[in-house]
Write a protein that holds these residues in place. Structure first.
Motif, PDB file in Angstrom:
ATOM      1  N   VAL A  89       6.206  13.861 -32.152  1.00  0.00           N
ATOM      2  CA  VAL A  89       6.466  12.561 -31.513  1.00  0.00           C
ATOM      3  C   VAL A  89       5.759  12.476 -30.170  1.00  0.00           C
ATOM      4  O   VAL A  89       5.145  11.448 -29.826  1.00  0.00           O
ATOM      5  CB  VAL A  89       7.979  12.335 -31.364  1.00  0.00           C
ATOM      6  N   VAL A  90       5.826  13.546 -29.397  1.00  0.00           N
ATOM      7  CA  VAL A  90       5.141  13.563 -28.099  1.00  0.00           C
ATOM      8  C   VAL A  90       3.631  13.446 -28.289  1.00  0.00           C
ATOM      9  O   VAL A  90       2.941  12.728 -27.534  1.00  0.00           O
ATOM     10  CB  VAL A  90       5.505  14.843 -27.325  1.00  0.00           C
ATOM     11  N   ALA A  91       3.103  14.135 -29.321  1.00  0.00           N
ATOM     12  CA  ALA A  91       1.666  14.036 -29.587  1.00  0.00           C
ATOM     13  C   ALA A  91       1.276  12.613 -29.965  1.00  0.00           C
ATOM     14  O   ALA A  91       0.213  12.113 -29.554  1.00  0.00           O
ATOM     15  CB  ALA A  91       1.287  15.010 -30.703  1.00  0.00           C
ATOM     16  N   LEU A  92       2.129  11.940 -30.748  1.00  0.00           N
ATOM     17  CA  LEU A  92       1.861  10.544 -31.094  1.00  0.00           C
ATOM     18  C   LEU A  92       1.865   9.661 -29.853  1.00  0.00           C
ATOM     19  O   LEU A  92       0.998   8.776 -29.689  1.00  0.00           O
ATOM     20  CB  LEU A  92       2.895  10.057 -32.102  1.00  0.00           C
ATOM     21  N   LEU A  93       2.827   9.879 -28.970  1.00  0.00           N
ATOM     22  CA  LEU A  93       2.895   9.098 -27.737  1.00  0.00           C
ATOM     23  C   LEU A  93       1.652   9.296 -26.880  1.00  0.00           C
ATOM     24  O   LEU A  93       1.070   8.333 -26.357  1.00  0.00           O
ATOM     25  CB  LEU A  93       4.147   9.484 -26.961  1.00  0.00           C
ATOM     26  N   LEU A  94       1.228  10.553 -26.733  1.00  0.00           N
ATOM     27  CA  LEU A  94       0.025  10.825 -25.943  1.00  0.00           C
ATOM     28  C   LEU A  94      -1.212  10.200 -26.585  1.00  0.00           C
ATOM     29  O   LEU A  94      -2.082   9.646 -25.895  1.00  0.00           O
ATOM     30  CB  LEU A  94      -0.160  12.333 -25.785  1.00  0.00           C
ATOM     31  N   GLY A  95      -1.300  10.289 -27.920  1.00  0.00           N
ATOM     32  CA  GLY A  95      -2.437   9.689 -28.607  1.00  0.00           C
ATOM     33  C   GLY A  95      -2.486   8.184 -28.436  1.00  0.00           C
ATOM     34  O   GLY A  95      -3.565   7.600 -28.209  1.00  0.00           O
ATOM     35  N   GLU A  96      -1.340   7.545 -28.534  1.00  0.00           N
ATOM     36  CA  GLU A  96      -1.298   6.099 -28.343  1.00  0.00           C
ATOM     37  C   GLU A  96      -1.642   5.724 -26.903  1.00  0.00           C
ATOM     38  O   GLU A  96      -2.326   4.721 -26.659  1.00  0.00           O
ATOM     39  CB  GLU A  96       0.088   5.562 -28.706  1.00  0.00           C
ATOM     40  N   ALA A  97      -1.139   6.510 -25.964  1.00  0.00           N
ATOM     41  CA  ALA A  97      -1.428   6.208 -24.560  1.00  0.00           C
ATOM     42  C   ALA A  97      -2.913   6.334 -24.258  1.00  0.00           C
ATOM     43  O   ALA A  97      -3.491   5.519 -23.523  1.00  0.00           O
ATOM     44  CB  ALA A  97      -0.616   7.138 -23.659  1.00  0.00           C
ATOM     45  N   LEU A  98      -3.557   7.356 -24.818  1.00  0.00           N
ATOM     46  CA  LEU A  98      -4.983   7.546 -24.556  1.00  0.00           C
ATOM     47  C   LEU A  98      -5.823   6.472 -25.219  1.00  0.00           C
ATOM     48  O   LEU A  98      -6.793   5.969 -24.625  1.00  0.00           O
ATOM     49  CB  LEU A  98      -5.417   8.934 -25.045  1.00  0.00           C
ATOM     50  N   THR A  99      -5.477   6.103 -26.456  1.00  0.00           N
ATOM     51  CA  THR A  99      -6.262   5.078 -27.147  1.00  0.00           C
ATOM     52  C   THR A  99      -5.974   3.679 -26.615  1.00  0.00           C
ATOM     53  O   THR A  99      -6.740   2.743 -26.887  1.00  0.00           O
ATOM     54  CB  THR A  99      -5.968   5.121 -28.653  1.00  0.00           C
ATOM     55  N   ALA A 100      -4.853   3.526 -25.890  1.00  0.00           N
ATOM     56  CA  ALA A 100      -4.527   2.208 -25.325  1.00  0.00           C
ATOM     57  C   ALA A 100      -5.308   1.902 -24.059  1.00  0.00           C
ATOM     58  O   ALA A 100      -5.289   0.759 -23.580  1.00  0.00           O
ATOM     59  CB  ALA A 100      -3.028   2.123 -25.035  1.00  0.00           C
ATOM     60  N   VAL A 101      -5.975   2.905 -23.506  1.00  0.00           N
ATOM     61  CA  VAL A 101      -6.774   2.685 -22.291  1.00  0.00           C
ATOM     62  C   VAL A 101      -7.938   1.753 -22.629  1.00  0.00           C
ATOM     63  O   VAL A 101      -8.763   2.052 -23.492  1.00  0.00           O
ATOM     64  CB  VAL A 101      -7.299   4.021 -21.725  1.00  0.00           C
ATOM     65  N   GLY A 102      -7.982   0.642 -21.987  1.00  0.00           N
ATOM     66  CA  GLY A 102      -9.023  -0.335 -22.244  1.00  0.00           C
ATOM     67  C   GLY A 102      -8.620  -1.361 -23.276  1.00  0.00           C
ATOM     68  O   GLY A 102      -8.840  -2.561 -23.091  1.00  0.00           O
ATOM     69  N   ALA A 103      -8.002  -0.914 -24.387  1.00  0.00           N
ATOM     70  CA  ALA A 103      -7.603  -1.847 -25.442  1.00  0.00           C
ATOM     71  C   ALA A 103      -6.266  -2.492 -25.141  1.00  0.00           C
ATOM     72  O   ALA A 103      -5.968  -3.587 -25.634  1.00  0.00           O
ATOM     73  CB  ALA A 103      -7.547  -1.122 -26.784  1.00  0.00           C
ATOM     74  N   GLY A 104      -5.429  -1.815 -24.346  1.00  0.00           N
ATOM     75  CA  GLY A 104      -4.124  -2.371 -24.018  1.00  0.00           C
ATOM     76  C   GLY A 104      -3.046  -1.926 -25.005  1.00  0.00           C
ATOM     77  O   GLY A 104      -3.328  -1.541 -26.138  1.00  0.00           O
ATOM     78  N   TRP A 105      -1.835  -2.002 -24.519  1.00  0.00           N
ATOM     79  CA  TRP A 105      -0.688  -1.607 -25.351  1.00  0.00           C
ATOM     80  C   TRP A 105      -0.271  -2.792 -26.220  1.00  0.00           C
ATOM     81  O   TRP A 105      -0.121  -3.904 -25.733  1.00  0.00           O
ATOM     82  CB  TRP A 105       0.472  -1.163 -24.468  1.00  0.00           C
ATOM     83  N   THR A 106      -0.102  -2.539 -27.504  1.00  0.00           N
ATOM     84  CA  THR A 106       0.216  -3.604 -28.446  1.00  0.00           C
ATOM     85  C   THR A 106       1.597  -3.387 -29.049  1.00  0.00           C
ATOM     86  O   THR A 106       2.198  -2.310 -28.919  1.00  0.00           O
ATOM     87  CB  THR A 106      -0.829  -3.659 -29.573  1.00  0.00           C
ATOM     88  N   GLY A 107       2.068  -4.408 -29.743  1.00  0.00           N
ATOM     89  CA  GLY A 107       3.351  -4.289 -30.428  1.00  0.00           C
ATOM     90  C   GLY A 107       3.306  -3.280 -31.551  1.00  0.00           C
ATOM     91  O   GLY A 107       4.324  -2.640 -31.876  1.00  0.00           O
ATOM     92  N   ALA A 108       2.132  -3.108 -32.193  1.00  0.00           N
ATOM     93  CA  ALA A 108       1.993  -2.125 -33.266  1.00  0.00           C
ATOM     94  C   ALA A 108       2.205  -0.707 -32.739  1.00  0.00           C
ATOM     95  O   ALA A 108       2.803   0.147 -33.413  1.00  0.00           O
ATOM     96  CB  ALA A 108       0.623  -2.246 -33.924  1.00  0.00           C
ATOM     97  N   ARG A 109       1.744  -0.433 -31.535  1.00  0.00           N
ATOM     98  CA  ARG A 109       1.950   0.892 -30.942  1.00  0.00           C
ATOM     99  C   ARG A 109       3.435   1.127 -30.671  1.00  0.00           C
ATOM    100  O   ARG A 109       3.957   2.222 -30.912  1.00  0.00           O
ATOM    101  CB  ARG A 109       1.147   1.015 -29.648  1.00  0.00           C
ATOM    102  N   THR A 110       4.102   0.096 -30.173  1.00  0.00           N
ATOM    103  CA  THR A 110       5.540   0.232 -29.931  1.00  0.00           C
ATOM    104  C   THR A 110       6.296   0.457 -31.234  1.00  0.00           C
ATOM    105  O   THR A 110       7.199   1.293 -31.302  1.00  0.00           O
ATOM    106  CB  THR A 110       6.070  -1.028 -29.229  1.00  0.00           C
ATOM    107  N   ALA A 111       5.924  -0.285 -32.277  1.00  0.00           N
ATOM    108  CA  ALA A 111       6.579  -0.117 -33.572  1.00  0.00           C
ATOM    109  C   ALA A 111       6.328   1.279 -34.145  1.00  0.00           C
ATOM    110  O   ALA A 111       7.225   1.898 -34.725  1.00  0.00           O
ATOM    111  CB  ALA A 111       6.081  -1.189 -34.536  1.00  0.00           C
ATOM    112  N   ALA A 112       5.090   1.794 -33.989  1.00  0.00           N
ATOM    113  CA  ALA A 112       4.778   3.136 -34.486  1.00  0.00           C
ATOM    114  C   ALA A 112       5.613   4.189 -33.766  1.00  0.00           C
ATOM    115  O   ALA A 112       6.135   5.127 -34.394  1.00  0.00           O
ATOM    116  CB  ALA A 112       3.292   3.429 -34.316  1.00  0.00           C
ATOM    117  N   LEU A 113       5.770   4.025 -32.458  1.00  0.00           N
ATOM    118  CA  LEU A 113       6.576   4.985 -31.696  1.00  0.00           C
ATOM    119  C   LEU A 113       8.054   4.872 -32.064  1.00  0.00           C
ATOM    120  O   LEU A 113       8.744   5.890 -32.203  1.00  0.00           O
ATOM    121  CB  LEU A 113       6.376   4.745 -30.203  1.00  0.00           C
TER     122      LEU A 113
END
Length: 426
Positions: free
Chosen positions: A106-130
């Motif tokens: 779960v922590v690895a997923l959170l870190l991966g989403e945080a890194l890929t969200a740089v520039g693209a922004g945080w989306t609802g799909a990322r929140t749902a995945a987490l």
């Protein structure tokens, strides 16, 4: 006494001694088993070199062989008891490791989403995945606690022989993945406010989109159920020999019961892992629908599963006695089999996979007529020369009546061979 002294100590003295095998002391159980194994191997090699024999039996080859066999059998049973205690202690603490791995993912997923969200922004799909990952992790953690005495979240994939099941592990991974994907869509559907977005999420569950992954899920789950049935029927029909392991190991997924690499298991795990990784990438790229696994990859998984199933149908076999001859020492005269002589039984499948330890070998029995003769353990440096998978030697006891008698071998798995008739003279 050693346990009490260890519990009263502090620091380095607080560690239980190797003689401790209590359930709440994994170190004591592990260290006790290690020391017991080392002592047994040392004693076995001493007997193989002709050392340590009492003077009362040293003059007789048969008496010394019998005494050595009994001594090694008793020591082997003690080592096996240590091994079972170490296995239980290992399983008891495995649940915490499974919980750590789950939440680490779960922590690895959170870190991966945080890194890929740089520039693209945080989306609802990322929140749902987490959120879906947190829900799955919570369920697995609860299951780990409920089954903490049997390996935590790994309890469903541990077979009846106390080994990790390849088919159950692959099926469990696909079930968790598909469950996570559906939960991800459910979270997004619950958070969607736009009617068009809700319709798009519902259409993402159409069979036309997820036919490939659904087919693979059905195949691997069916293989897991069918393999259990096939193995159970072959054991009951005495066409497959199974002996339980002291504890499950990760290597069980890629090896047979004897610890050798199995082609059918390796290819099934490898291809399933590749297909699962591909499906995970597709889900990450398109989180609004079930991953559309290509039919070509689905057929590859199907072929791999059928190969694995075919391997389960063909593995093993019933032990068989091919011939029984009189064992002849150098310098002995040729002659018929008499009571008191040693006979050599030649065949195949006498030692089941995973039964090469001394405690398993000592359970082998040869039925000569109506007399059950335990197979003596004959040590050599690094192992035993008797019994082996293709030959074993036992004495003909005086209780055997002269004439035609039947000889039959009963292996450590409890499987009896065919009967071979020999002539015993007075």
């Amino acid at each position: 006494m050693a346990v009490q002294e260890a519990r009263q100590g502090t620091g380095a003295e607080g560690i239980h001694e190797g003689s401790c095998t209590c359930g709440d002391c994994p170190h004591g159980a592990r260290e006790g088993h290690r020391r017991a194994v080392a002592a047994f191997l040392r004693r076995r090699d001493e007997f193989a070199a002709g050392q340590g024999l009492p003077a009362a039996v040293a003059h007789s080859a048969s008496a010394s062989r019998q005494w050595v066999s009994e001594e090694l059998t008793q020591r082997a049973e003690a080592v096996a008891a240590r091994g079972r205690a170490e296995g239980e202690a290992w399983l008891a603490r495995l649940w915490l490791r499974t919980v750590c791995v789950v939440w680490g993912a779960v922590v690895a997923l959170l870190l991966g989403e945080a890194l890929t969200a740089v520039g693209a922004g945080w989306t609802g799909a990322r929140t749902a995945a987490l959120a879906a990952a947190l829900a799955v992790a919570g369920v697995l953690s609860a299951a780990s606690w409920l089954h903490r005495a049997r390996g935590g979240a790994l309890a469903p994939v541990i077979g009846e022989d106390n080994r990790m099941s390849t088919s159950r592990t692959v099926a469990t991974c696909w079930v968790l993945f598909v469950g996570y994907a559906v939960l991800l869509l459910a979270v997004r559907l619950a958070a969607a406010s736009d009617h068009a977005e809700r319709d798009a999420l519902i259409s993402g569950l159409d069979l036309a989109r997820g036919a490939g992954v659904v087919t693979v899920l059905a195949v691997v789950c069916g293989i897991a159920v069918l393999v259990r049935r096939v193995v159970g029927l072959r054991i009951l029909a005495q066409r497959l020999q199974k002996v339980p392991a002291h504890r499950p190991r990760a290597a069980d997924l890629l090896t047979d019961d004897s610890g050798r690499g199995a082609f059918t298991d390796i290819q099934y795990v490898a291809i399933s892992a590749v297909a699962l990784l591909f499906a995970a990438v597709r889900l990450a790229r398109r989180p609004a629908q079930l991953p559309d696994l290509p039919w070509g990859l689905g057929v590859v998984v199907l072929i791999s599963a059928l190969t694995y199933l075919a391997g389960k149908y063909t593995e093993g076999g019933r032990p068989v006695v091919l011939s029984v001859v009189r064992a002849r020492e150098p310098g002995d005269l040729d002659g018929p089999i008499r009571t008191g002589d040693d006979i050599e039984i030649r065949g195949a499948g006498f030692v089941p996979p995973g039964a090469h330890s001394a405690d398993r070998l000592s359970r082998m029995v040869v039925r000569i007529g109506s007399v059950d003769v335990h197979v003596p353990l004959v040590p050599v440096t690094g192992g035993f020369s008797n019994p082996t998978d293709s030959a074993l030697t036992v004495p003909v006891p005086a209780e055997v009546e002269p004439g035609a008698v039947e000889v039959q071998v009963v292996t450590a798995a409890g499987v009896a061979t065919n009967r071979c008739i020999v002539q015993v003279t007075e």
